[in-house]
Design an enzyme around this catalytic site. Structure first.
Site, mmCIF file in Angstrom:
data_model
loop_
_atom_site.group_PDB
_atom_site.id
_atom_site.type_symbol
_atom_site.label_atom_id
_atom_site.label_comp_id
_atom_site.label_asym_id
_atom_site.label_seq_id
_atom_site.Cartn_x
_atom_site.Cartn_y
_atom_site.Cartn_z
ATOM 1 N N HIS A 150 1.076 -1.141 0.166
ATOM 2 C CA HIS A 150 0.183 -0.404 -0.020
ATOM 3 C C HIS A 150 1.198 1.272 0.119
ATOM 4 O O HIS A 150 1.946 1.319 0.271
ATOM 5 C CB HIS A 150 -1.194 0.008 1.052
ATOM 6 C CG HIS A 150 -0.259 0.282 2.181
ATOM 7 N ND1 HIS A 150 0.297 -1.388 3.223
ATOM 8 C CD2 HIS A 150 0.501 1.467 3.348
ATOM 9 C CE1 HIS A 150 1.312 -0.650 4.538
ATOM 10 N NE2 HIS A 150 0.854 1.075 3.727
ATOM 11 N N HIS A 206 -5.754 -2.166 3.995
ATOM 12 C CA HIS A 206 -5.990 -0.122 3.923
ATOM 13 C C HIS A 206 -4.992 -1.362 2.300
ATOM 14 O O HIS A 206 -3.960 -1.933 1.955
ATOM 15 C CB HIS A 206 -5.178 0.350 4.096
ATOM 16 C CG HIS A 206 -4.303 0.261 5.103
ATOM 17 N ND1 HIS A 206 -3.409 -1.236 5.507
ATOM 18 C CD2 HIS A 206 -2.946 0.432 5.610
ATOM 19 C CE1 HIS A 206 -1.957 -0.630 5.963
ATOM 20 N NE2 HIS A 206 -1.592 0.791 5.713
ATOM 21 N N HIS A 220 4.220 7.059 2.851
ATOM 22 C CA HIS A 220 5.918 6.126 2.163
ATOM 23 C C HIS A 220 4.995 5.001 1.464
ATOM 24 O O HIS A 220 3.440 4.974 1.572
ATOM 25 C CB HIS A 220 5.560 5.506 3.984
ATOM 26 C CG HIS A 220 4.475 4.882 4.215
ATOM 27 N ND1 HIS A 220 3.571 5.407 5.343
ATOM 28 C CD2 HIS A 220 3.809 3.831 4.137
ATOM 29 C CE1 HIS A 220 2.448 4.913 6.328
ATOM 30 N NE2 HIS A 220 2.801 3.595 5.304
ATOM 31 N N HIS A 252 0.617 -1.332 14.643
ATOM 32 C CA HIS A 252 -0.205 0.113 14.787
ATOM 33 C C HIS A 252 -1.437 -0.525 15.521
ATOM 34 O O HIS A 252 -1.571 -1.825 15.344
ATOM 35 C CB HIS A 252 -0.538 -0.467 13.230
ATOM 36 C CG HIS A 252 0.669 0.997 12.564
ATOM 37 N ND1 HIS A 252 1.163 1.346 12.970
ATOM 38 C CD2 HIS A 252 1.174 0.125 11.054
ATOM 39 C CE1 HIS A 252 1.562 2.633 11.885
ATOM 40 N NE2 HIS A 252 2.020 1.458 10.312
ATOM 41 N N TYR A 261 9.847 1.815 9.794
ATOM 42 C CA TYR A 261 9.431 2.684 8.836
ATOM 43 C C TYR A 261 11.156 3.380 9.229
ATOM 44 O O TYR A 261 11.607 3.398 10.484
ATOM 45 C CB TYR A 261 8.944 3.867 9.332
ATOM 46 C CG TYR A 261 7.627 4.123 9.477
ATOM 47 C CD1 TYR A 261 6.486 3.869 7.982
ATOM 48 C CD2 TYR A 261 6.276 3.589 10.812
ATOM 49 C CE1 TYR A 261 5.178 3.395 8.364
ATOM 50 C CE2 TYR A 261 5.407 3.703 10.557
ATOM 51 C CZ TYR A 261 4.798 2.715 9.260
ATOM 52 O OH TYR A 261 3.207 3.490 9.098
HETATM 53 FE FE LIG Z 1 1.747 2.077 6.011
#
Ligand SMILES: [Fe+2]
Length: 314
Positions: A150, A206, A220, A252, A261
């Protein structure tokens, strides 16, 4: 007609050699093509279409465009009409404008991000094939990401000026492209400003996300891994290769995913993302995060937003 899935992302990079080194050695993608303009095309081992990342040399990092694959060639005509009827300019490009890809539709989301839709991309198969496949191939490098999962796009959000491109792009994705809303963040004194959204066209939580910020950009691009162990190993790979990590392995609250990240050499944020989270369904009630719990939504353990996470993007 429907949108099948995310197809590819075209990322602008400042140093092509460094970028190719990062996406091949850290993420573990395979370089599959370089065109006459020096754009480099890469594929994850578990992807069956020709590529999912295009790297383009540029003076400024960020995203050139994001592309989604639709269910059929006829669907492109239907989407073209729907996009135009919605009031957005849409351009048709001939097959081959994007290498190995059939004709495409090109348009800008209300947030300004360029999106392409296509129905055909050269099929090359996964690294383990379709007949009696092994669960993973030999010779994987780095994190060995499966696929582009994503992207999260930053959209201009300025309620005082009456600008909410998170809401505008979200509504477009729902009304025109048939995505459905999975999770959202609502902020403001009345709790009615849609400041972030997570939307799906499949059954993952997502396939695209939008978050509000001062200007439009790329937050990102995320790549899929199987498990928490794989996320930990990916962090080891990053440490070995001195990759700048933004957020070490975490969970998350939003999407329930496991995450890291980090940045490519041009400063574009990447994510390695594992876990389905939960099975998203169009009729599953939308999950809402309130402004006071936003930190826990993003980083569930600490509940604290990392300053750079919301302010630094390309
Ligand atoms: Fe993400």
């Amino acid at each position: 007609m429907s949108v099948l899935r995310i197809g590819h992302i075209n990322i602008r990079v400042l140093d092509m050699d460094a970028a190719v080194g990062h996406y091949t050695n850290v993420l573990g993608m395979e370089k599959v093509h370089e065109d006459e303009n020096g754009n480099v095309y890469l594929k994850g081992w578990d992807e069956w279409d020709k590529y999912s990342v295009i790297l383009s040399q540029a003076d400024k990092a960020g995203m050139d465009h994001i592309a989604y694959k639709v269910s059929s060639d006829a669907a492109l005509d239907e989407f073209k009409t729907k996009i135009a009827d919605y009031g957005l300019a849409v351009e048709e490009e001939a097959a081959g404008v994007l290498p190995f890809v059939g004709r495409t539709l090109r348009f800008s989301l209300p947030s300004g991000h360029v999106m392409r839709l296509y129905a055909e991309k050269e099929l090359v198969g996964t690294a383990v094939g379709n007949t009696n496949p092994d669960p993973w191939p030999d010779g994987l490098k780095g994190a060995g990401v499966h696929w582009l999962d994503h992207a999260l796009l930053m959209c201009e959000l300025n309620p005082e000026a009456g600008i909410n491109n998170v809401a505008a792009s979200t509504q477009f994705m729902i009304d025109v492209l048939g995505f459905y809303l999975v999770e959202q963040v609502l902020v403001g004194p009345e709790g009615n400003i849609q400041a972030a959204t997570w939307l799906s066209c499949t059954n993952t939580p997502h396939d695209i996300a939008f978050v509000g910020g001062p200007v439009s950009g790329l937050h990102h691009a995320a790549f899929f891994l199987d498990s928490w162990d794989d996320v930990l190993k990916a962090a080891d790979v990053m440490a070995k290769r001195k990759v700048k990590i933004d957020v070490t392995p975490q969970r998350h609250g939003i999407t329930r995913g496991y995450t890291i990240y980090f940045f490519d050499p041009s400063g574009n944020r990447n994510e390695t993302f594992a876990g389905l989270g939960y099975l998203a369904q169009p009729d599953r009630p939308v999950i809402t995060w309130t402004e006071d719990q936003l930190g826990r939504g993003i980083f569930y353990h600490t509940g604290e937003l990392v300053e750079s996470f919301t302010s630094v993007y390309t």
